[in-house]
Design an enzyme around this catalytic site. Structure first.
Site, PDB file in Angstrom:
ATOM      1  N   CYS A 158      -1.737  11.330  54.378  1.00 52.20           N
ATOM      2  CA  CYS A 158      -1.824  12.676  54.941  1.00 52.20           C
ATOM      3  C   CYS A 158      -2.514  13.587  53.927  1.00 52.20           C
ATOM      4  CB  CYS A 158      -0.394  13.126  55.191  1.00 52.20           C
ATOM      5  SG  CYS A 158      -0.219  14.864  55.432  1.00 52.20           S
ATOM      6  N   THR A 160      -2.685  17.042  54.598  1.00 47.44           N
ATOM      7  CA  THR A 160      -2.324  18.408  55.001  1.00 47.44           C
ATOM      8  C   THR A 160      -2.135  19.332  53.787  1.00 47.44           C
ATOM      9  OG1 THR A 160      -1.244  17.604  56.989  1.00 47.44           O
ATOM     10  CG2 THR A 160      -0.565  19.770  56.227  1.00 47.44           C
TER      11      THR A 160
HETATM   12  P1  5GP Z   1       4.325   7.554  55.288  1.00 45.94           P
HETATM   13  O1  5GP Z   1       5.536   6.748  55.625  1.00 45.94           O
HETATM   14  O2  5GP Z   1       3.069   6.752  55.328  1.00 45.94           O
HETATM   15  O3  5GP Z   1       4.479   8.306  53.988  1.00 45.94           O
HETATM   16  O4  5GP Z   1       4.215   8.702  56.412  1.00 45.94           O
HETATM   17  C1  5GP Z   1       4.055   8.393  57.776  1.00 45.94           C
HETATM   18  C2  5GP Z   1       3.869   9.689  58.548  1.00 45.94           C
HETATM   19  O5  5GP Z   1       2.672  10.374  58.169  1.00 45.94           O
HETATM   20  C3  5GP Z   1       3.642   9.488  60.051  1.00 45.94           C
HETATM   21  O6  5GP Z   1       4.824   9.187  60.760  1.00 45.94           O
HETATM   22  C4  5GP Z   1       3.031  10.826  60.472  1.00 45.94           C
HETATM   23  O7  5GP Z   1       4.001  11.830  60.670  1.00 45.94           O
HETATM   24  C5  5GP Z   1       2.231  11.210  59.232  1.00 45.94           C
HETATM   25  N1  5GP Z   1       0.783  10.969  59.458  1.00 45.94           N
HETATM   26  C6  5GP Z   1       0.197   9.840  59.915  1.00 45.94           C
HETATM   27  N2  5GP Z   1      -1.147   9.984  59.961  1.00 45.94           N
HETATM   28  C7  5GP Z   1      -1.411  11.233  59.522  1.00 45.94           C
HETATM   29  C8  5GP Z   1      -2.625  11.972  59.349  1.00 45.94           C
HETATM   30  O8  5GP Z   1      -3.735  11.488  59.553  1.00 45.94           O
HETATM   31  N3  5GP Z   1      -2.485  13.259  58.926  1.00 45.94           N
HETATM   32  C9  5GP Z   1      -1.263  13.817  58.655  1.00 45.94           C
HETATM   33  N4  5GP Z   1      -1.210  15.080  58.273  1.00 45.94           N
HETATM   34  N5  5GP Z   1      -0.106  13.124  58.767  1.00 45.94           N
HETATM   35  C10 5GP Z   1      -0.177  11.857  59.214  1.00 45.94           C
END
Ligand code: 5GP
Length: 317
Positions: A158, A160
């Protein structure tokens, strides 16, 4: 004048769980299965509450088969989304979960959308998010959502926080949102930011009812895409749902509901996901043993976090 909230907000990496006296003899005595009855739908769920993120590469049928969990219908909040979701739910009456997934759960439009979906589907369990503060958790639950997804910016792919400067440390977000949700008999999912089994335990300790994982499930046999061989290394592709890769694949469909972009990365191939799942569940059982929780559901009541400056010994990492 801009306000600065000086209250301390922490991430998983900033804390450890304090061990406590325990009568548990072995980690095999720990029960990880939880049963929840949802506030608005009145449906009941039983299982080990770990969810694979709704992302192209990890949210596959092969993964679901291993996790043997149910695949909720996921939707954005536009008019087309509602029509599409209605036709899917009418065609698949066995699907009892609806996931209303937007990058920013703070818009008034989104709250209205949740009310609309609740009125149309009184008996479906509605997950809605993402948000990071208690007042918005309460508003979404009172508008008809059962489970609130918590997390803005912590995800492994992400961007953001770097693109927008917006976010909230995940451990504090979970503690605060769980408190608000539980006060109304609602539930929360900690979504994003877990990097190791210990972080999953901290998320449950902070009060999460469910924990959603993307990056930790990436790179496995069950994930979409081929194994790439480069310089003697085996790799697999993993990308965010608003990354260029996802945008191209879904021809703009994703761009509408995700405000900021995500990364595309190649991660080491990790073999079958079964091993990773066992590693996470083994870790969780051990955590419960260390703090004296016979059931995962008791973990947050037994949890005391201590603030640390170092989580682990980095000599060989
Ligand atoms: P991780 O477990 O990889 O740290 O986080 C997974 C979460 O990241 C997902 O469930 C979703 O909420 C968020 N996410 C997935 N793809 C994206 C993206 O392209 N941009 C953003 N801002 N968040 C994402």
């Amino acid at each position: 004048m801009p306000r600065i909230d000086a209250d301390l907000k922490l991430d998983f990496k900033d804390v450890l769980l304090r061990p406590k006296r325990s009568s548990l003899k072995s980690r095999s005595e720990v029960d990880l299965e939880c049963t929840f009855t949802f506030r608005n739908s009145k449906q009941t769920y039983s299982g080990i509450p770990i969810i694979v993120a709704n992302m192209d590469t990890v949210g596959t049928f092969e993964m679901a088969a291993v996790m043997s969990q149910h695949i909720a219908v996921s939707s954005g909040s536009g008019q087309n989304d509602l029509e599409k979701m209605t036709s899917i739910l009418e065609a698949l009456p066995q699907v009892k979960f609806i996931c209303l997934d937007v990058a920013n759960g703070y818009s008034e439009h989104f709250v209205e959308f949740v009310k609309l979906v609740r009125a149309k589907f009184p008996e479906h369990t509605i997950m809605a998010g993402n948000v990071v503060t208690g007042e918005m958790v309460e508003e979404l639950i009172l508008s008809g959502a059962d489970i609130i997804k918590v997390g803005v910016g912590p995800g492994s792919v992400c961007t953001t926080r770097t693109k927008t400067g917006v976010g909230y440390p995940q451990l504090s977000a979970v503690i605060e949102c769980a408190d608000s949700a539980h006060g109304l008999k609602g539930h929360i999912i900690s979504d994003g930011g877990c990097t190791c089994p210990g972080d999953v335990a901290k998320a449950f300790g902070a009060g999460a009812d469910f924990v959603m994982l993307g990056g930790m499930f990436s790179g496995h046999t069950e994930c979409a895409g081929e194994v790439i061989e480069r310089n003697g290394q085996k790799l697999k592709l993993f990308y965010g749902m608003s990354s260029d890769t996802a945008m191209k694949k879904h021809a703009g469909g994703v761009a509408e509901y995700r405000a900021s972009e995500g990364k595309t990365v190649e991660v080491p191939y990790k073999g079958d996901v079964e091993n990773t799942i066992l590693d996470i569940l083994g870790g969780l059982r051990s955590t419960c043993t260390y703090v004296g929780a016979a059931k995962l559901k008791e973990l947050s009541r037994r949890a005391t976090f201590i603030r640390v400056t170092q989580q682990h010994n980095p000599v060989f990492s």
